[in-house]
Design a protein around this motif. Structure first.
Motif, mmCIF file in Angstrom:
data_model
loop_
_atom_site.group_PDB
_atom_site.id
_atom_site.type_symbol
_atom_site.label_atom_id
_atom_site.label_comp_id
_atom_site.label_asym_id
_atom_site.label_seq_id
_atom_site.Cartn_x
_atom_site.Cartn_y
_atom_site.Cartn_z
ATOM 1 N N THR A 43 0.838 -1.198 0.000
ATOM 2 C CA THR A 43 0.000 0.000 0.000
ATOM 3 C C THR A 43 0.874 1.250 0.000
ATOM 4 O OG1 THR A 43 -0.077 0.140 2.404
ATOM 5 C CG2 THR A 43 -1.772 -1.211 1.330
ATOM 6 N N PHE A 44 0.241 2.392 -0.265
ATOM 7 C CA PHE A 44 0.955 3.658 -0.183
ATOM 8 C C PHE A 44 1.438 3.904 1.245
ATOM 9 C CE2 PHE A 44 -1.542 4.934 -4.053
ATOM 10 C CZ PHE A 44 -0.441 5.073 -4.884
ATOM 11 N N ALA A 45 0.679 3.433 2.228
ATOM 12 C CA ALA A 45 1.086 3.586 3.626
ATOM 13 C C ALA A 45 2.387 2.832 3.897
ATOM 14 C CB ALA A 45 -0.017 3.098 4.554
ATOM 15 N N ASP A 46 2.536 1.649 3.305
ATOM 16 C CA ASP A 46 3.777 0.884 3.469
ATOM 17 C C ASP A 46 4.966 1.639 2.881
ATOM 18 O OD1 ASP A 46 2.319 -1.192 4.634
ATOM 19 O OD2 ASP A 46 2.106 -2.278 2.733
ATOM 20 N N ILE A 47 4.767 2.219 1.717
ATOM 21 C CA ILE A 47 5.838 2.992 1.072
ATOM 22 C C ILE A 47 6.173 4.210 1.922
ATOM 23 C CG2 ILE A 47 6.479 4.322 -0.975
ATOM 24 C CD1 ILE A 47 4.673 2.382 -2.594
ATOM 25 N N HIS A 49 5.868 4.526 5.184
ATOM 26 C CA HIS A 49 6.585 4.110 6.389
ATOM 27 C C HIS A 49 8.037 3.751 6.093
ATOM 28 C CE1 HIS A 49 3.180 4.422 8.974
ATOM 29 N NE2 HIS A 49 2.476 3.534 8.293
ATOM 30 N N GLN A 50 8.292 3.198 4.920
ATOM 31 C CA GLN A 50 9.661 2.791 4.598
ATOM 32 C C GLN A 50 10.490 3.931 4.019
ATOM 33 O OE1 GLN A 50 9.962 -0.926 2.599
ATOM 34 N NE2 GLN A 50 12.151 -0.756 2.295
ATOM 35 N N TYR A 51 9.884 4.783 3.172
ATOM 36 C CA TYR A 51 10.659 5.807 2.471
ATOM 37 C C TYR A 51 10.250 7.242 2.783
ATOM 38 C CZ TYR A 51 12.415 1.939 -0.279
ATOM 39 O OH TYR A 51 13.013 0.780 -0.658
ATOM 40 N N GLY A 52 9.134 7.428 3.478
ATOM 41 C CA GLY A 52 8.698 8.778 3.819
ATOM 42 C C GLY A 52 8.064 9.530 2.667
ATOM 43 N N LEU A 53 7.620 8.819 1.632
ATOM 44 C CA LEU A 53 6.989 9.451 0.473
ATOM 45 C C LEU A 53 5.472 9.371 0.601
ATOM 46 C CD1 LEU A 53 9.138 8.049 -2.457
ATOM 47 C CD2 LEU A 53 9.236 10.323 -1.465
ATOM 48 N N ARG A 54 4.810 10.503 0.444
ATOM 49 C CA ARG A 54 3.351 10.536 0.452
ATOM 50 C C ARG A 54 2.819 9.973 -0.869
ATOM 51 N NH1 ARG A 54 4.753 15.785 1.604
ATOM 52 N NH2 ARG A 54 3.851 16.343 -0.401
ATOM 53 N N GLU A 55 1.528 9.713 -0.898
ATOM 54 C CA GLU A 55 0.896 9.124 -2.081
ATOM 55 C C GLU A 55 1.143 9.960 -3.331
ATOM 56 O OE1 GLU A 55 -3.586 8.049 -3.694
ATOM 57 O OE2 GLU A 55 -3.243 8.202 -1.537
ATOM 58 N N ASP A 56 0.970 11.278 -3.237
ATOM 59 C CA ASP A 56 1.167 12.128 -4.409
ATOM 60 C C ASP A 56 2.617 12.124 -4.882
ATOM 61 O OD1 ASP A 56 1.797 13.523 -2.052
ATOM 62 O OD2 ASP A 56 1.531 15.464 -3.022
ATOM 63 N N GLU A 57 3.565 11.959 -3.964
ATOM 64 C CA GLU A 57 4.970 11.890 -4.338
ATOM 65 C C GLU A 57 5.294 10.573 -5.038
ATOM 66 O OE1 GLU A 57 6.930 14.681 -0.894
ATOM 67 O OE2 GLU A 57 6.397 12.619 -0.374
ATOM 68 N N VAL A 58 4.696 9.482 -4.579
ATOM 69 C CA VAL A 58 4.892 8.178 -5.228
ATOM 70 C C VAL A 58 4.320 8.233 -6.644
ATOM 71 C CG1 VAL A 58 4.303 5.721 -5.190
ATOM 72 C CG2 VAL A 58 4.916 6.886 -3.067
ATOM 73 N N LYS A 59 3.151 8.823 -6.784
ATOM 74 C CA LYS A 59 2.543 8.954 -8.116
ATOM 75 C C LYS A 59 3.431 9.768 -9.039
ATOM 76 C CE LYS A 59 -2.226 8.612 -6.508
ATOM 77 N NZ LYS A 59 -3.468 9.365 -6.298
ATOM 78 N N GLU A 60 4.047 10.822 -8.522
ATOM 79 C CA GLU A 60 4.939 11.648 -9.342
ATOM 80 C C GLU A 60 6.181 10.864 -9.766
ATOM 81 O OE1 GLU A 60 6.100 15.017 -11.446
ATOM 82 O OE2 GLU A 60 4.172 14.482 -10.564
ATOM 83 N N VAL A 61 6.748 10.079 -8.854
ATOM 84 C CA VAL A 61 7.896 9.234 -9.191
ATOM 85 C C VAL A 61 7.499 8.260 -10.296
ATOM 86 C CG1 VAL A 61 9.418 7.387 -8.352
ATOM 87 C CG2 VAL A 61 9.029 9.421 -6.954
#
Length: 89
Positions: A43-47, A49-61
């Motif tokens: 989940t985005f929550a798992d990401i 907790h591990q990397y400190g990236l919010r959902e919108d930041e993961v989507k941008e990556v």
């Protein structure tokens, strides 16, 4: 998002501006983040907790790293999972 240059390892992405230190060397960990985001079991929550990236930041990556068609397919798949499971991506 402060610095989102993903080109050839030239910059780090400062996630936590309060610390004034790069919280994540995105260039080194980008493939791990992409792998986790593509996984249907992470989940985005798992990401976060591990990397400190919010959902919108993961989507941008993901948007900057994948081909446009692959990104759209990923977002569509994530949307389907989100609509069927309350605590998903």
């Amino acid at each position: 998002m402060n610095d989102l240059s993903l080109g050839r390892g030239r910059r780090a992405w400062v996630v936590n501006k309060a610390d004034e230190q790069p919280a994540l060397e995105l260039v080194d960990q980008r493939s791990e983040i992409i792998e986790m985001a593509l996984s249907d079991k992470v989940t985005f929550a798992d990401i976060y907790h591990q990397y400190g990236l919010r959902e919108d930041e993961v989507k941008e990556v993901m948007r900057r790293s994948l081909k446009s068609g692959s990104y759209r397919a990923w977002r569509k798949r994530v949307g389907r999972f989100r609509s069927t499971r309350a605590s998903y991506k």
